[in-house]
Design a protein around this motif. Structure first.
Motif, short mmCIF file in Angstrom:
data_model
loop_
_atom_site.label_atom_id
_atom_site.label_comp_id
_atom_site.label_asym_id
_atom_site.label_seq_id
_atom_site.Cartn_x
_atom_site.Cartn_y
_atom_site.Cartn_z
N PHE A 388 0.82 -1.21 0.00
CA PHE A 388 0.00 0.00 0.00
C PHE A 388 0.86 1.26 0.00
O PHE A 388 0.63 2.19 -0.79
CB PHE A 388 -0.93 0.01 1.23
CG PHE A 388 -1.47 1.38 1.55
CD1 PHE A 388 -2.50 1.93 0.80
CD2 PHE A 388 -0.93 2.12 2.59
CE1 PHE A 388 -2.97 3.20 1.08
CE2 PHE A 388 -1.39 3.39 2.89
CZ PHE A 388 -2.43 3.94 2.12
N SER A 389 1.85 1.31 0.88
CA SER A 389 2.67 2.51 1.00
C SER A 389 3.49 2.75 -0.27
O SER A 389 3.68 3.90 -0.69
CB SER A 389 3.60 2.40 2.21
OG SER A 389 2.86 2.30 3.41
N ALA A 390 4.00 1.68 -0.87
CA ALA A 390 4.77 1.83 -2.11
C ALA A 390 3.90 2.40 -3.23
O ALA A 390 4.30 3.34 -3.92
CB ALA A 390 5.34 0.47 -2.53
N ILE A 391 2.70 1.86 -3.40
CA ILE A 391 1.80 2.37 -4.44
C ILE A 391 1.37 3.80 -4.15
O ILE A 391 1.37 4.66 -5.04
CB ILE A 391 0.56 1.45 -4.55
CG1 ILE A 391 0.96 0.06 -5.04
CG2 ILE A 391 -0.49 2.06 -5.48
CD1 ILE A 391 -0.17 -0.96 -5.03
N ALA A 392 1.05 4.08 -2.88
CA ALA A 392 0.65 5.43 -2.51
C ALA A 392 1.78 6.43 -2.73
O ALA A 392 1.55 7.56 -3.16
CB ALA A 392 0.20 5.46 -1.05
N GLY A 393 3.02 6.01 -2.44
CA GLY A 393 4.16 6.88 -2.67
C GLY A 393 4.34 7.22 -4.12
O GLY A 393 4.62 8.36 -4.49
N VAL A 394 4.18 6.22 -5.00
CA VAL A 394 4.30 6.44 -6.44
C VAL A 394 3.20 7.38 -6.94
O VAL A 394 3.43 8.32 -7.72
CB VAL A 394 4.26 5.12 -7.21
CG1 VAL A 394 4.15 5.35 -8.72
CG2 VAL A 394 5.49 4.28 -6.89
N LEU A 395 1.96 7.14 -6.49
CA LEU A 395 0.84 7.99 -6.91
C LEU A 395 1.02 9.42 -6.43
O LEU A 395 0.72 10.38 -7.17
CB LEU A 395 -0.48 7.41 -6.38
CG LEU A 395 -0.91 6.06 -6.97
CD1 LEU A 395 -2.18 5.56 -6.29
CD2 LEU A 395 -1.11 6.19 -8.47
N ALA A 396 1.50 9.59 -5.18
CA ALA A 396 1.72 10.92 -4.66
C ALA A 396 2.80 11.67 -5.44
O ALA A 396 2.68 12.87 -5.73
CB ALA A 396 2.10 10.85 -3.18
N ALA A 397 3.86 10.95 -5.83
CA ALA A 397 4.93 11.59 -6.59
C ALA A 397 4.49 11.92 -8.01
O ALA A 397 4.89 12.93 -8.58
CB ALA A 397 6.16 10.67 -6.63
N SER A 398 3.64 11.06 -8.59
CA SER A 398 3.18 11.28 -9.95
C SER A 398 2.14 12.39 -10.04
O SER A 398 2.01 13.06 -11.07
CB SER A 398 2.57 9.98 -10.53
OG SER A 398 3.52 8.95 -10.48
N GLY A 399 1.38 12.56 -8.93
CA GLY A 399 0.33 13.58 -8.94
C GLY A 399 0.85 14.94 -8.61
O GLY A 399 0.17 15.93 -8.76
#
Length: 399
Positions: A388-399
């Motif tokens: 969860f944290s890995a995916i959320a980190g990627v989404l946060a950086a991409s957004g």
């Protein structure tokens, strides 16, 4: 103390620790939380009190504390083969990745890569917070021990010296001896360790002989391999608390003599933050990139064995005497204080460096908060929180 036979098999230990070695992101303090969840709550290999006492011992001894805890858990479960299996399973994944990184195999670049790394670091916030929450309820149930924990945390937070951690444990032990004798709820549970006193004394002798003799041997022989092993052994033997505390010692060992430049050193340190498992595997990267022979894979093996060996030897020296010591009334009172200090040290680490270097804004706090709730309320496996944290980190950086 009687030497007891282990109750498990090395293959079982290896499977568990290999999974932890592949998923235990967040550094040494987070590893203590992972181990507590896996071996106290889930598998019940030992109880909360015995685990806290083991953590306190490993925090006090020189060497990589989380790896020493893992080595001890494998030793108690399946003897010496189990200890080796635990160390191998927990250590090799990150060591292999860091050696590959030394050869230029890192692909984590750009916003997606940095977001993934940052998301993995946020796992540490949730894991450490869960460990502090769970251990505080068990080990600080009264005002006296809660106060000891707070004072230990303050000592750590307001000092930059690694020696303060050992001092906080010693002072808390003395405070427990004086203040925590009343209301004793039964004796300490048995702490089965398949290590004889003879082995313990031999390990202590080996630790001392190597610490004193290796510098002399390296100078007399002029051999690069011995010099490299001595540098890493010295770093592992003189660090208390493990983790990030070893970095100044490693820099002194490999940068000062000109074996590794500062740029390569800091690049490898950054990579070490992004992999699971013990931070001490940073030595494998350094051994691979040193400017003296042997380097490459041979240097990585020398670095890895050199930095972990002293912690293992001093742990084997202490374990045979630990169970008898901790069963005495005065020792139990001291350990109440020491265990409270461990909670305080974990709490201080939750703030610095885990929180301050990771939670940089509302999004980070939200990701960490969801991870904490998943662990404590939903009882989700740590691997779920990692994903969860890995995916959320990627989404946060991409957004």
């Amino acid at each position: 103390m009687t030497v007891e036979q282990p109750v498990g098999r090395a293959a079982e230990v290896f499977r568990v620790f290999l999974r932890l070695g592949l998923t235990s992101f967040g550094g040494p303090i987070a590893h203590i939380g992972y181990f507590r969840h896996e071996f106290v709550e889930r598998r019940k290999w030992l109880d909360e009190q015995a685990y806290a006492d083991l953590v306190a011992l490993c925090q006090f001894l020189p060497g990589p504390a989380s790896s020493q805890v893992g080595f001890s858990l494998g030793l108690m479960r399946a003897g010496y083969p189990g200890a080796l299996a635990a160390w191998t399973g927990f250590t090799l994944p990150s060591a292999i990745v860091l050696v590959l990184f030394a050869y230029g195999a890192s692909a984590l670049s750009g916003p997606v890569g940095s977001g993934l790394v940052h998301g993995l670091k946020l796992v540490a916030v949730a894991i450490v917070a869960q460990a502090v929450w769970g251990m505080a309820r068990t080990l600080c149930p009264d005002r006296t021990r809660a106060s000891i924990a707070v004072l230990a945390a303050l000592l750590i937070l307001f000092s930059t010296s690694p020696v303060v951690q050992v001092g906080a444990i010693l002072l808390s032990g003395l405070a427990g001896l004086v203040l925590c004798r009343a209301g004793q709820g039964g004796g300490a549970t048995h702490f089965a360790v398949p290590v004889s006193r003879r082995v313990g004394l031999a390990a202590l002798a080996a630790f001392s002989i190597l610490l004193i003799g290796l510098p002399v041997l390296a100078r007399l022989s002029g051999d690069g391999g011995i010099a490299l092993f001595e540098a890493f052994y010295r770093s592992g033997a003189l660090v208390f608390g493990g983790g990030h505390v070893v970095l100044p010692l490693l820099r002194e060992a490999v940068v000062t003599p000109g074996w590794v430049n500062d740029s390569a050193f800091l690049t490898g340190y950054g990579a070490a933050q992004a992999v699971p498992g013990p931070l001490f595997t940073f030595a494998a990267y350094l051994g691979a990139v040193v400017g003296i022979a042997p380097h490459g894979v041979a240097g990585a093996i020398i670095g890895l064995l050199g930095i972990f060996l002293p912690g293992v030897l001093i742990l084997l020296a202490a374990l045979p005497f630990w169970d008898e010591f901790r069963k005495r009334a005065g020792a139990q009172a001291m350990m109440r204080g020491v265990n409270a200090a461990v909670v305080g040290i974990l709490g201080a680490a939750l703030y610095q460096p885990v929180w301050t270097s990771t939670v940089l804004g509302p999004r980070d706090f939200g990701i960490a908060l969801v991870g904490f709730v998943l662990l404590t309320v939903w009882r989700a496996p740590p691997l779920v929180v990692v994903v969860f944290s890995a995916i959320a980190g990627v989404l946060a950086a991409s957004g």
